[in-house]
Scaffold this active site. Structure first.
Site, short mmCIF file in Angstrom:
data_model
loop_
_atom_site.label_atom_id
_atom_site.label_comp_id
_atom_site.label_asym_id
_atom_site.label_seq_id
_atom_site.Cartn_x
_atom_site.Cartn_y
_atom_site.Cartn_z
N SER A 1 -9.66 1.98 2.87
CA SER A 1 -8.80 2.76 2.02
C SER A 1 -7.79 1.92 1.25
O SER A 1 -7.14 2.43 0.35
CB SER A 1 -8.04 3.79 2.88
OG SER A 1 -7.23 3.11 3.82
N LYS B 1 0.87 -1.18 0.00
CA LYS B 1 0.00 0.00 0.00
C LYS B 1 0.91 1.23 0.00
O LYS B 1 1.92 1.25 0.71
CB LYS B 1 -0.88 -0.05 1.25
CG LYS B 1 -1.92 1.06 1.34
CD LYS B 1 -2.82 0.87 2.55
CE LYS B 1 -3.89 1.95 2.66
NZ LYS B 1 -4.79 1.74 3.82
N SER C 1 -10.01 -0.59 7.01
CA SER C 1 -9.46 -0.53 5.65
C SER C 1 -8.73 -1.78 5.15
O SER C 1 -8.31 -1.80 4.00
CB SER C 1 -8.52 0.67 5.52
OG SER C 1 -9.27 1.84 5.46
N1 GLN Z 1 -13.38 4.34 6.56
C1 GLN Z 1 -12.61 4.68 7.70
C2 GLN Z 1 -12.15 6.11 7.60
O1 GLN Z 1 -12.38 6.71 6.62
C3 GLN Z 1 -11.45 3.75 7.90
C4 GLN Z 1 -10.28 4.05 7.06
C5 GLN Z 1 -9.09 3.18 7.40
O2 GLN Z 1 -9.22 2.15 8.05
N2 GLN Z 1 -7.92 3.63 6.99
O3 GLN Z 1 -11.57 6.65 8.49
#
Ligand code: GLN
Length: 483
Positions: A151, A76, A175
């Site tokens: 994400s 990532k 995510s």
């Molecule tokens: N959807 C969550 C957020 O926007 C989690 C994102 C994540 O786990 N990086 O914060």
């Protein structure tokens, strides 16, 4: 070659059926051919990949072995990679080449993994649709009109499309697990502190945790083995021995106590997903598990608490991007304040700016007690709920998401609608617990995930349950049409 899992690749390499170099070339060609459809990579690292593959082949020729030796993966794009762009999906870091490798990157490279590239992601890991990337949205290989989740949507889409067997990802509020659910993968968010955050660009430091995304639990075990462990460079890393995760896969599920929270099945859950979750429970009962209804009474407060704490930490973490030290700088700044304002205004996208403003507000002197402190108290209640539940059960099971992957653009005008989709995943981050999502079936041709949570450091138990489930089901083996 592209259908092989990490475990199959390790066997093939050991049996000299193919070399890492051959496999790497084949996958790079497949990425060049197919990735334009899904946009899962921000950067490809062909030269590095080929040199790592040759080095891995040479190590094997010298008698070395290891499940990751010569295995192709991707990171990532928030894991720092020395000399290689590390963008975090943001215009702010479009020109940033990291001066060092993240601990996770260094550990996997030392184990012989081959880095094919850096995967697309929501800007600064904020989002659950992978639509906020500066490099464009990622498409779900199961239906190109739908989001892959976020994400870590690039890592998920790439693995789901069989561009590579596994990838690293991070999970601050879901995510890893949510994109795993949306793309028919297995994804594991480890216990907070199990995987080093050093060199992992911070979103919300008390919640962020790196982990594996792969097609099977067996592969998650292999990748987690390479990622986990104490790191003196990360003050929140925990000095606990790392068990042999692959050795934990084959335990019997006879007598395993599965807790199913009644709060998980309220309004908002797609009834077709509820049915698939009940089917997965029946499957585990056939394997000897005993199911018990439990309660997590404070779950309803978790989303508001998370969406105060995460932005608060983000507003602090992202203050370092000021046009001076890293990345983007505006043209012709008139003075220092102008430099800050325009570099940040032009370098950050809309969702990141929204989070910084919410977080700054929640932390401001007049509102700290009302929002931030309150949210921290809720966080403790959420943790206490889990501790009480784990007195009675070994794992907690439920849906990973209330709905399958939505259409691209469907939630763009309503950020809160997207936040609500995190209802089942964020509690594990608030409590620091490990969680896993695994394939449980399909709704309208889109994958559905079942989530398992376990007590601290019981990653092996999660992998054990998931592996036994996968030996008896075939959802996880199904590829998306066209890939
Ligand atoms: N959807 C969550 C957020 O926007 C989690 C994102 C994540 O786990 N990086 O914060």
């Amino acid at each position: 070659m592209h259908h092989m899992t990490l475990a199959e690749i390790a066997r093939g390499l050991a049996d000299k059926k193919f070399s890492s170099e051959e496999l790497t070339k084949a996958l790079l060609a497949r990425i060049a051919q197919l990735d334009p459809q899904i946009n899962s990579f921000i950067s490809l690292t062909e030269e590095l990949a080929l040199s790592q593959a040759k080095a891995a082949d040479a190590r094997r020729a010298n008698g070395e072995s290891g499940a990751l030796l010569g295995a192709p993966i991707a990171h990532k794009d928030l894991f720092c990679t020395q000399g290689i762009r590390t963008s975090c999906g943001s215009k702010m870091l479009d020109n940033f080449k990291a001066p060092y490798d993240a601990t996770v990157v260094a550990k996997l490279a030392a184990a012989g993994a081959v880095t094919l590239g850096k995967t697309n992601m929501d800007e600064f890991a904020m989002g659950s649709a992978n639509e906020s990337s500066h490099y464009g949205a990622v498409k779900n290989p199961w239906n190109l009109e739908h989001v892959p989740g976020g994400s870590s949507g690039g890592s998920a889409a790439a693995v789901a499309a069989r561009l590579l067997p596994a990838a690293t990802a991070t999970d601050t509020g879901g995510s890893i697990r949510q994109p795993a659910a949306f793309t028919n993968l297995t994804g594991l968010k480890p216990t907070y502190g199990r995987v080093s955050r050093w060199g992992m660009i911070a979103y919300a430091s008390s919640l962020d945790q790196g982990g594996p995304l792969a097609r099977t639990a067996e592969d998650c075990a292999i990748l987690l083995q390479g990622m986990a462990g104490f790191d003196p460079n990360d003050s929140t890393s925990i000095d606990e021995p790392v068990p042999d995760y692959s050795a934990s896969l084959n335990g019997s599920l006879q007598g395993l106590r599965i807790g199913v929270p009644k709060e998980y099945f309220g309004a908002g859950l797609d009834p077709r997903i509820a049915e698939l979750i009940h089917n997965s429970i029946k499957e585990l009962e056939k394997l000897g598990a005993v199911v018990k209804q439990i309660s997590l009474p404070n779950m309803q407060h978790a989303i508001p608490a998370y969406y105060v704490i995460a932005p608060a930490e983000a507003s602090s973490n992202l203050s370092r991007f000021d046009g001076v030290r890293f990345g983007y700088r505006c043209e012709n700044p008139q003075n220092l304040v102008d430099l800050y304002k325009r570099s940040r205004g032009e370098g950050f996208g809309a969702e990141v700016q929204r989070r910084i403003m919410v977080g700054t507000y929640a932390l401001s002197a007049g509102y700290y007690d009302a929002y931030y402190l309150k949210a921290q108290k809720i966080r403790r209640l959420v943790k206490n709920d889990f501790m009480a539940a784990f007195d009675e059960v070994d794992v907690i099971l439920g849906p990973t998401t209330p709905n399958p992957a939505w259409k691209l653009g469907a939630k763009n005008s309503d950020p809160v609608a997207a936040y609500l989709e995190d209802v089942y995943t964020i509690t594990a981050n608030l409590a620091g617990l490990p969680g896993l999502s695994m394939p449980a079936g399909f709704v309208d041709g889109l994958p559905v995930g079942v989530q398992l949570l376990a007590p601290y450091f019981q990653e092996g138990r999660l992998l054990n349950v998931a592996h036994q489930y996968q030996l008896n089901t075939d959802w996880h083996t199904r590829p998306p049409t066209g890939f």
